[in-house]
Design a protein around this motif. Sequence first.
Motif, PDB file in Angstrom:
ATOM      1  N   TRP A 104       0.821  -1.213   0.000  1.00 28.03           N
ATOM      2  CA  TRP A 104       0.000   0.000   0.000  1.00 28.03           C
ATOM      3  C   TRP A 104       0.857   1.267   0.000  1.00 28.03           C
ATOM      4  N   TYR A 105       1.915   1.240   0.822  1.00 31.39           N
ATOM      5  CA  TYR A 105       2.752   2.429   0.943  1.00 31.39           C
ATOM      6  C   TYR A 105       3.997   2.381   0.056  1.00 31.39           C
ATOM      7  N   GLY A 106       4.289   1.234  -0.519  1.00 30.09           N
ATOM      8  CA  GLY A 106       5.409   1.139  -1.438  1.00 30.09           C
ATOM      9  C   GLY A 106       6.759   1.347  -0.790  1.00 30.09           C
ATOM     10  N   GLN A 107       6.870   0.906   0.475  1.00 25.85           N
ATOM     11  CA  GLN A 107       8.125   1.029   1.198  1.00 25.85           C
ATOM     12  C   GLN A 107       8.628  -0.347   1.601  1.00 25.85           C
ATOM     13  N   PRO A 108       9.932  -0.540   1.689  1.00 30.56           N
ATOM     14  CA  PRO A 108      10.446  -1.838   2.140  1.00 30.56           C
ATOM     15  C   PRO A 108      10.165  -2.057   3.615  1.00 30.56           C
ATOM     16  N   TYR A 109       9.805  -3.280   3.957  1.00 24.38           N
ATOM     17  CA  TYR A 109       9.523  -3.620   5.363  1.00 24.38           C
ATOM     18  C   TYR A 109      10.735  -4.368   5.907  1.00 24.38           C
ATOM     19  N   LYS A 110      11.712  -3.637   6.322  1.00 23.57           N
ATOM     20  CA  LYS A 110      12.922  -4.260   6.843  1.00 23.57           C
ATOM     21  C   LYS A 110      13.274  -3.648   8.189  1.00 23.57           C
ATOM     22  N   ARG A 111      13.757  -4.487   9.074  1.00 21.12           N
ATOM     23  CA  ARG A 111      14.203  -4.072  10.400  1.00 21.12           C
ATOM     24  C   ARG A 111      13.201  -3.108  11.049  1.00 21.12           C
ATOM     25  N   PRO A 112      11.956  -3.542  11.250  1.00 17.63           N
ATOM     26  CA  PRO A 112      10.938  -2.634  11.788  1.00 17.63           C
ATOM     27  C   PRO A 112      11.252  -2.113  13.189  1.00 17.63           C
ATOM     28  N   LEU A 113      11.970  -2.886  14.014  1.00 16.54           N
ATOM     29  CA  LEU A 113      12.279  -2.403  15.357  1.00 16.54           C
ATOM     30  C   LEU A 113      13.261  -1.235  15.302  1.00 16.54           C
ATOM     31  N   ALA A 114      14.301  -1.375  14.473  1.00 19.93           N
ATOM     32  CA  ALA A 114      15.276  -0.294  14.349  1.00 19.93           C
ATOM     33  C   ALA A 114      14.628   0.952  13.759  1.00 19.93           C
ATOM     34  N   ARG A 115      13.761   0.751  12.771  1.00 19.47           N
ATOM     35  CA  ARG A 115      13.053   1.887  12.167  1.00 19.47           C
ATOM     36  C   ARG A 115      12.159   2.565  13.209  1.00 19.47           C
ATOM     37  N   THR A 116      11.513   1.778  14.048  1.00 18.39           N
ATOM     38  CA  THR A 116      10.637   2.334  15.085  1.00 18.39           C
ATOM     39  C   THR A 116      11.418   3.211  16.055  1.00 18.39           C
ATOM     40  N   ARG A 117      12.591   2.753  16.464  1.00 14.39           N
ATOM     41  CA  ARG A 117      13.426   3.557  17.376  1.00 14.39           C
ATOM     42  C   ARG A 117      13.686   4.936  16.786  1.00 14.39           C
ATOM     43  N   GLU A 118      14.108   4.982  15.532  1.00 16.73           N
ATOM     44  CA  GLU A 118      14.417   6.252  14.897  1.00 16.73           C
ATOM     45  C   GLU A 118      13.166   7.124  14.777  1.00 16.73           C
ATOM     46  N   TYR A 119      12.069   6.502  14.394  1.00 20.28           N
ATOM     47  CA  TYR A 119      10.813   7.219  14.199  1.00 20.28           C
ATOM     48  C   TYR A 119      10.382   7.909  15.492  1.00 20.28           C
ATOM     49  N   VAL A 120      10.397   7.161  16.588  1.00 19.26           N
ATOM     50  CA  VAL A 120       9.976   7.721  17.878  1.00 19.26           C
ATOM     51  C   VAL A 120      10.927   8.818  18.323  1.00 19.26           C
ATOM     52  N   ASP A 121      12.220   8.633  18.115  1.00 19.12           N
ATOM     53  CA  ASP A 121      13.198   9.673  18.458  1.00 19.12           C
ATOM     54  C   ASP A 121      12.852  10.995  17.788  1.00 19.12           C
ATOM     55  N   ILE A 122      12.563  10.941  16.497  1.00 18.07           N
ATOM     56  CA  ILE A 122      12.295  12.164  15.749  1.00 18.07           C
ATOM     57  C   ILE A 122      10.981  12.799  16.182  1.00 18.07           C
ATOM     58  N   VAL A 123       9.949  11.989  16.369  1.00 22.79           N
ATOM     59  CA  VAL A 123       8.656  12.525  16.823  1.00 22.79           C
ATOM     60  C   VAL A 123       8.832  13.260  18.142  1.00 22.79           C
ATOM     61  N   ARG A 124       9.537  12.652  19.070  1.00 16.53           N
ATOM     62  CA  ARG A 124       9.746  13.284  20.373  1.00 16.53           C
ATOM     63  C   ARG A 124      10.513  14.602  20.236  1.00 16.53           C
ATOM     64  N   GLU A 125      11.527  14.605  19.367  1.00 15.36           N
ATOM     65  CA  GLU A 125      12.338  15.810  19.212  1.00 15.36           C
ATOM     66  C   GLU A 125      11.524  16.949  18.620  1.00 15.36           C
ATOM     67  N   VAL A 126      10.660  16.640  17.653  1.00 16.36           N
ATOM     68  CA  VAL A 126       9.804  17.677  17.072  1.00 16.36           C
ATOM     69  C   VAL A 126       8.874  18.252  18.139  1.00 16.36           C
ATOM     70  N   ILE A 127       8.222  17.378  18.889  1.00 13.83           N
ATOM     71  CA  ILE A 127       7.250  17.828  19.892  1.00 13.83           C
ATOM     72  C   ILE A 127       7.925  18.621  21.007  1.00 13.83           C
ATOM     73  N   ALA A 128       9.133  18.255  21.382  1.00 18.24           N
ATOM     74  CA  ALA A 128       9.847  18.967  22.448  1.00 18.24           C
ATOM     75  C   ALA A 128      10.171  20.399  22.028  1.00 18.24           C
TER      76      ALA A 128
END
Length: 343
Positions: A104-128
């Motif tokens: 649906w999104y046309g993105q590779p599904y690899k290493r979802p845990l590592a991707r999640t770590r980075e994603y949450v880091d950035i979200v938190r930094e934006v909100i802070a």
Amino acid sequence: MRIGIQTGYWSRKPPAGIVEALQQAEAAGLDSVWTAEAYGSDAFTPLAWWGSHTSRLRLGTGIAQMAARTPTATAMQAITLDHLSGGRFVLGLGASGPQVVEGWYGQPYKRPLARTREYVDIVREVIARERPVTYDGEFFTLPVGEETPGATGLGKALKPTVHPLRSEIPILLAAQGPKNVALAAEIADGWMAGFYAPSADAEHRELLEAGFARRAEERSRPEDFEVAATIPVVVRDDVEAAADLVRPHIALYAGGMGAKGANFHKASLDRLGYGEVTDEVQRLYLEGRKEDAARAVPTEMVEEVALVGPPAKVRADLARWEQTALTTLLVQGDPASVAVLLG
């Protein structure tokens, strides 16, 4: 234990009477309302609309798919909804699965845990909003440099123009696999469980403790950690008739919500000891025999992950969940059944 409402996915159109139902739920003392998204309705827009008709209910995405938006776009929506709701927003995030992410999104599904770590880091930094956002990760880079194919090299580190209402917005991670559950306890403010069964509570607690042990000191204390799970509730005088309304739901997730070798929902049910059952359910479902797949779901399996039967039985069975690590039970059912649960 708090009780909220999981509205789930839309089918062909928005659910009828939902605004009135949520207003009644709020008046009755329910805690929250949660939305979902797959490849139809999105998780954020309904919360904005329905939230404008309520004043106290927490508004949670359950879940927003990370592949659907960049981390900064997700943070923008979180900041916006938090302002509009007066600080009632909760951001539930999930990696989804390879069928949706790649199909649906046309993105590779690899290493979802590592991707999640980075994603949450950035979200938190934006909100802070403490500084312009920069990030140099394996999956996300802000800003991209001129060495990136197609980039101009003119990217600038930015921070949101809007000042967040709260410098921290609660983030819950949807997780079913053991490593994902531990990750939620390590980096998030809560865990959104799938097919949470009281019989597996000890295992869940162990996984959470493993994650808490790796938790950064600056994150909230584990006692503030939210554990939420969606529990189907169907109140009927006949247990089998009630279970019949839940069987298609289980068959859909065990049989059709994921590829044959990569169905995380099925794996959760397998860990409860129903591997042979879910193998058969999946086989029938993938053959297009959806009704047969639903009939293959035994009542005992339904009762592991749902509340079904007469009012007295449902209330008595609820005690099993009240003794688990759950802090928030998200009810999925018709208004009459929800009313029985509230007593």
